[in-house]
Design a protein around this motif. Structure first.
Motif, short mmCIF file in Angstrom:
data_model
loop_
_atom_site.label_atom_id
_atom_site.label_comp_id
_atom_site.label_asym_id
_atom_site.label_seq_id
_atom_site.Cartn_x
_atom_site.Cartn_y
_atom_site.Cartn_z
N SER A 181 -25.38 -27.53 -18.32
CA SER A 181 -26.27 -28.69 -18.26
C SER A 181 -26.33 -29.35 -19.62
N PHE A 182 -26.37 -30.69 -19.61
CA PHE A 182 -26.55 -31.45 -20.85
C PHE A 182 -27.88 -32.20 -20.85
N PHE A 183 -28.86 -31.66 -20.14
CA PHE A 183 -30.21 -32.20 -20.18
C PHE A 183 -30.63 -32.33 -21.64
N PRO A 184 -31.39 -33.37 -22.01
CA PRO A 184 -31.65 -33.64 -23.43
C PRO A 184 -32.18 -32.47 -24.25
N THR A 185 -32.92 -31.55 -23.63
CA THR A 185 -33.49 -30.43 -24.39
C THR A 185 -32.53 -29.27 -24.57
N LYS A 186 -31.35 -29.33 -23.96
CA LYS A 186 -30.39 -28.24 -24.10
C LYS A 186 -29.79 -28.25 -25.51
N ASN A 187 -29.15 -27.14 -25.88
CA ASN A 187 -28.52 -27.04 -27.21
C ASN A 187 -27.50 -28.16 -27.44
N LEU A 188 -26.80 -28.53 -26.39
CA LEU A 188 -25.93 -29.71 -26.40
C LEU A 188 -26.47 -30.64 -25.33
N GLY A 189 -27.22 -31.65 -25.75
CA GLY A 189 -27.89 -32.52 -24.80
C GLY A 189 -27.50 -33.97 -24.96
N CYS A 190 -27.47 -34.68 -23.85
CA CYS A 190 -27.17 -36.11 -23.91
C CYS A 190 -28.48 -36.91 -23.88
N ALA A 191 -28.37 -38.22 -23.68
CA ALA A 191 -29.56 -39.07 -23.68
C ALA A 191 -29.95 -39.42 -22.25
N GLY A 192 -29.97 -38.40 -21.42
CA GLY A 192 -30.25 -38.56 -20.00
C GLY A 192 -29.83 -37.29 -19.30
N ASP A 193 -29.23 -37.43 -18.13
CA ASP A 193 -28.73 -36.27 -17.40
C ASP A 193 -27.21 -36.15 -17.53
N GLY A 194 -26.73 -34.92 -17.48
CA GLY A 194 -25.30 -34.68 -17.50
C GLY A 194 -25.02 -33.21 -17.22
N GLY A 195 -23.84 -32.92 -16.69
CA GLY A 195 -23.48 -31.54 -16.41
C GLY A 195 -21.97 -31.36 -16.43
N MET A 196 -21.54 -30.10 -16.40
CA MET A 196 -20.10 -29.79 -16.45
C MET A 196 -19.80 -28.53 -15.65
N ILE A 197 -18.69 -28.59 -14.93
CA ILE A 197 -18.13 -27.42 -14.24
C ILE A 197 -16.87 -27.04 -14.99
N VAL A 198 -16.70 -25.76 -15.32
CA VAL A 198 -15.48 -25.33 -15.99
C VAL A 198 -14.84 -24.18 -15.22
N THR A 199 -13.52 -24.18 -15.23
CA THR A 199 -12.76 -23.13 -14.55
C THR A 199 -11.32 -23.15 -15.05
N SER A 200 -10.63 -22.05 -14.89
CA SER A 200 -9.20 -22.02 -15.16
C SER A 200 -8.40 -21.93 -13.87
N ASP A 201 -9.09 -22.07 -12.73
CA ASP A 201 -8.45 -22.04 -11.42
C ASP A 201 -8.12 -23.47 -10.98
N ASP A 202 -6.83 -23.77 -10.81
CA ASP A 202 -6.40 -25.13 -10.48
C ASP A 202 -7.00 -25.62 -9.17
N ASP A 203 -7.06 -24.75 -8.16
CA ASP A 203 -7.55 -25.17 -6.84
C ASP A 203 -9.04 -25.48 -6.88
N ILE A 204 -9.82 -24.62 -7.56
CA ILE A 204 -11.25 -24.88 -7.68
C ILE A 204 -11.49 -26.21 -8.39
N ALA A 205 -10.71 -26.47 -9.43
CA ALA A 205 -10.87 -27.71 -10.19
C ALA A 205 -10.56 -28.93 -9.32
N THR A 206 -9.52 -28.85 -8.53
CA THR A 206 -9.15 -29.97 -7.66
C THR A 206 -10.24 -30.26 -6.64
N ILE A 207 -10.77 -29.21 -6.02
CA ILE A 207 -11.83 -29.40 -5.02
C ILE A 207 -13.09 -29.95 -5.67
#
Length: 393
Positions: A181-207
């Motif tokens: 999460s990149f909610f403003p109060t997080k250690n890495l925060g944006c100026a609003g809402d934001g989020g990220m999904i990370v994976t090393s699985d190609d199929d999961i990333a595509t879906i």
């Protein structure tokens, strides 16, 4: 002296020139949806974490929903998680039609207790969602061993733990997929809402990429083929433009979502990411001062496992008389926060699951005793000393 629990204005002032510059660049470019800043931030974040793919979305909650859906988790499935966390962890499990199954936490780290997981596994269990609560890793070796034994997926809820490590490995690389999460109060925060999904699985990333934009376009077709075991080449269109007109978005293959990271937020996060390790190091420095100077009080300070490098999203103390402590600190101008006053298994929305008081004794114990004090990296040494002095008095 008045000290907030987190001071976003102080962080802004420290990098204001760069933030103002990139914000104006995005506004003047008129490229507000997807585009260069989003794709570049995804690459930079994937490299920072150490994964093949980073898929940005609108917020951390959407990241969890899409991660679950990308793993095929849905109606009637069971997903094991912790009751001592923010509601979104369990809410997202329910949102995809699955059932959250709660497992109590460890009293010292607040993380899910691996020794209690196996007794909750049934034929319906499909995944485990450990939360790296307050910025310290859960015991991932034991969790992954259990998951492998029972053929379960592991989704790291890393929304509070960006930059932390477990046995020298980056959080976000320890399961099938992880969410930030990149909610403003997080250690890495944006100026609003934001989020990220990370994976090393190609199929999961595509879906995941397909689901974030209505299941449409090339990724939608690729995801549809993956989910239906269809082998065919999908044509790539190089000049598709999400900002003005992209004809591919009118061809839909899955029921997805509309959850994208705004270009302005991506630009802001690109400015902040190079500062993250320094900011996290300052948090650890402040935490070390608290540990040392509060060790002789009747408060319980955080316990950090030897194999972990935490990032102290929150610095959590425990008090047998929390309300009196919070009241006194408020009088002294020191802001505090209670995380979390009602464990998830006792929330009214989950009354239908049949949990009762006493089912998760550790989480319930902690919910009456824990509170956070300021630990943001912009705190001055003078402010830290004032907080310590206020607590001791």
């Amino acid at each position: 002296m008045n000290i907030p629990l987190i001071d976003l204005k102080a962080q802004y002032k420290s990098i204001a020139e760069d933030l103002d510059r990139v914000t104006k660049e995005v506004l003047s470019s008129a490229g507000y949806i997807m585009g260069k800043n989003v794709t570049e931030f995804e690459k930079e974040f994937a490299e920072y974490v150490g994964v093949k793919h980073a898929i940005s979305v609108g917020n951390g909650t959407d990241a969890l929903v899409i991660a679950l859906k990308s793993l095929g988790i849905g109606e009637g499935d069971e997903v094991i998680t912790t009751p001592f966390t923010f509601f979104a962890t369990a809410e997202t499990i329910s949102a995809v039609g699955a059932i959250p199954v709660f497992v109590d936490v460890e009293k010292d780290t607040f993380d899910i207790d691996p020794s209690k997981i196996e007794e909750k596994i049934t034929s319906k269990t499909k995944a485990i969602v450990p939360v790296h609560i307050f910025g310290q890793s859960a015991r991932m070796d034991e969790i992954n061993e259990i998951a492998k034994k029972h053929n379960l997926k592991v989704i790291e809820d890393a929304c509070q733990a960006v930059g932390s490590k477990y046995k020298g490995r980056n959080i976000g690389t320890l399961g099938d997929v992880a969410c930030f999460s990149f909610f403003p109060t997080k250690n890495l925060g944006c100026a609003g809402d934001g989020g990220m999904i990370v994976t090393s699985d190609d199929d999961i990333a595509t879906i995941a990429r397909a689901l974030r934009t209505h299941g449409s376009g090339e990724n939608g077709q690729k995801a549809y083929n993956l989910l239906n075991n269809i082998t065919e080449e999908v044509a790539t269109v190089q000049n598709a433009d999400d900002t003005v007109y992209n004809p591919l978005k009118y061809y839909n293959y899955l029921i997805g979502y509309n959850t994208r990271l705004d270009a302005i937020q991506a630009a802001i996060l690109r400015v902040k990411l190079p500062h993250l390790d320094r900011w996290n190091a300052r948090r650890r420095e402040i935490a070390k001062i608290y540990d040392e100077k509060l060790k002789d009080t009747n408060l319980v300070t955080p316990v950090i496992k030897e194999e972990n490098e935490p990032v102290y999203h929150m610095y959590i103390l425990q008090s047998e008389d929390r309300e009196a402590m919070l009241s006194k600190l408020k009088e002294k101008g020191v802001a505090t926060g209670v995380y979390y006053p009602v464990p998830l298994h006792l929330q009214k929305v989950y009354k239908n699951l049949g949990y009762k008081e006493g089912d998760m004794p550790v989480a319930e114990y902690l919910s009456h005793r824990t509170f956070a004090i300021p630990v943001y990296p912009e705190l001055t040494d003078e402010q830290v000393d004032y907080i310590v002095d206020a607590i001791k008095k």
